[in-house]
Design an enzyme around this catalytic site. Structure first.
Site, PDB file in Angstrom:
ATOM      1  N   ARG A 234      17.703  59.797  48.958  1.00 36.06           N
ATOM      2  CA  ARG A 234      16.988  59.726  47.681  1.00 36.06           C
ATOM      3  C   ARG A 234      16.692  61.134  47.180  1.00 36.06           C
ATOM      4  NH1 ARG A 234      18.559  55.250  46.912  1.00 36.06           N
ATOM      5  NH2 ARG A 234      17.334  53.345  46.757  1.00 36.06           N
ATOM      6  N   HIS A 282      25.001  59.016  41.534  1.00 40.93           N
ATOM      7  CA  HIS A 282      24.413  57.932  42.350  1.00 40.93           C
ATOM      8  C   HIS A 282      25.379  56.742  42.487  1.00 40.93           C
ATOM      9  CE1 HIS A 282      20.338  56.125  43.734  1.00 40.93           C
ATOM     10  NE2 HIS A 282      21.336  55.565  44.380  1.00 40.93           N
TER      11      HIS A 282
HETATM   12  C1  GLV Z   1      21.158  52.737  46.273  1.00 43.73           C
HETATM   13  O1  GLV Z   1      20.623  53.721  45.981  1.00 43.73           O
HETATM   14  C2  GLV Z   1      20.671  51.835  47.266  1.00 43.73           C
HETATM   15  O2  GLV Z   1      19.501  51.936  47.678  1.00 43.73           O
HETATM   16  O3  GLV Z   1      21.455  50.959  47.655  1.00 43.73           O
END
Ligand code: GLV
Length: 319
Positions: A234, A282
């Protein structure tokens, strides 16, 4: 798009909210498995009768505003987007995804990041426009150490795949793990050892109170000189200014980042154009209803029956 039709007696109403994939796609794959499932959007009145919500990053208050909800299933591996909501009822049941396809995707992405460095991809690619036939010194994987920070259900799979390529792999987690080819380390000492030994530091940590802001100037300083940082955990775990300093002063050789403190990464953010940083939007492990619908359906039915979902989350632990 919400269908405002009156629910049928046989329907199993499930609230759906995600900015990531259209509701129709999940509806299609869930209906194939159980035609009773009817997804309803947050703005559909019927959403107030539902017992289960499936979601990625719902607005704060959306769960608390639906008192019939027994449980929520995260359409992601992480659940920080749910637990951050100050109004989240503390007795709500939460399930998350641990999907072999997503774990595999993440392993692919991490291997791509490592191998691009390990195989000098940038130098070879730069030689092509010059039509230069160059040959750099080959590297032997066993001469290199990769530390995977977070070797739980997902990171453990990533670490095992890296070991398969012949790298030395250290893995850090809260509790000791037994993973083929991976040396499992725990505690503060284990964390420091992982940082100081690694040529590649790969972070797959969940976001919790103890991992927020964890990668700061002092942690980057503990990394070996020339280390390469890879983050698919994260963004809020990384003090981005400190990372930029560690790259600019040459302590770190580079970084490959899939997650950022603010997403989408704002226009003009220095990470977009930093010469030593590779930015990804992401996507290292995207959720697909094609692979995850079966698990999500099992969790929906379990929660309705008052049973735990497939991958229950311990709210106090944060994942
Ligand atoms: C993506 O960020 C997830 O948590 O799967």
């Amino acid at each position: 798009m919400s269908s405002q039709k009156q629910p049928d007696q046989k329907d199993i109403l499930v609230v759906y909210h995600s900015s990531d994939a259209p509701m129709e796609k999940w509806q299609e794959w869930l209906s194939r498995l159980d035609p009773r499932i009817r997804l309803v959007a947050l703005d559909d009145e019927a959403s107030h009768q539902a017992e289960v919500m499936i979601t990625w990053s719902p607005p704060y208050g959306a769960i608390a505003a639906r008192p019939h909800l027994k449980g929520v299933i995260s359409l992601a591996q992480g659940v920080d987007h749910l637990l951050d909501d100050p109004s989240l009822p503390r007795d709500i049941i939460i399930g998350r995804l641990i999907d072999p396809f997503m774990s595999e995707s993440m392993a692919e992405w991490v291997m791509l990041a490592i191998l691009k460095q390990h195989r000098d991809e940038a130098a070879y690619a730069a030689a092509v426009p010059r039509q230069e036939w160059i040959s750099l010194e080959p590297r032997i994987p066993s001469d290199y150490t990769v530390s995977v920070m977070g070797i739980g259900a997902i990171g453990g799979h990533v670490a095992e795949k890296i070991a398969y390529f012949g790298f030395n792999v250290l893995g850090w987690s809260r509790t000791e793990k037994s993973i083929k080819g991976v040396t499992s380390l725990t505690g503060d000492e284990g964390f420091a050892h992982c940082l100081s030994q690694a040529d590649y530091v790969v972070s797959v940590l969940p976001l919790t109170a103890s991992t927020r802001d964890i990668y700061d100037a002092s942690v980057f300083q503990q990394m070996k000189s020339g280390a390469y940082f890879i983050n698919c955990g994260r963004g809020l775990q990384v003090m981005e200014d400190d990372l930029i300093t560690a790259l600019d002063n040459g302590h770190l050789s580079g970084a490959c980042l899939d997650v950022f403190r603010q997403e989408p990464l704002p226009t003009g953010h220095p990470l977009w154009s930093h010469g030593k940083v590779t930015v990804w939007p992401h996507v290292s492990a995207q959720t697909s209803p094609i692979t995850a619908a079966k698990q999500v359906l099992a969790s929906i039915l379990a929660i309705r029956d008052g049973k735990p979902p497939v991958n229950p989350v311990d709210i106090s632990r944060g994942y």
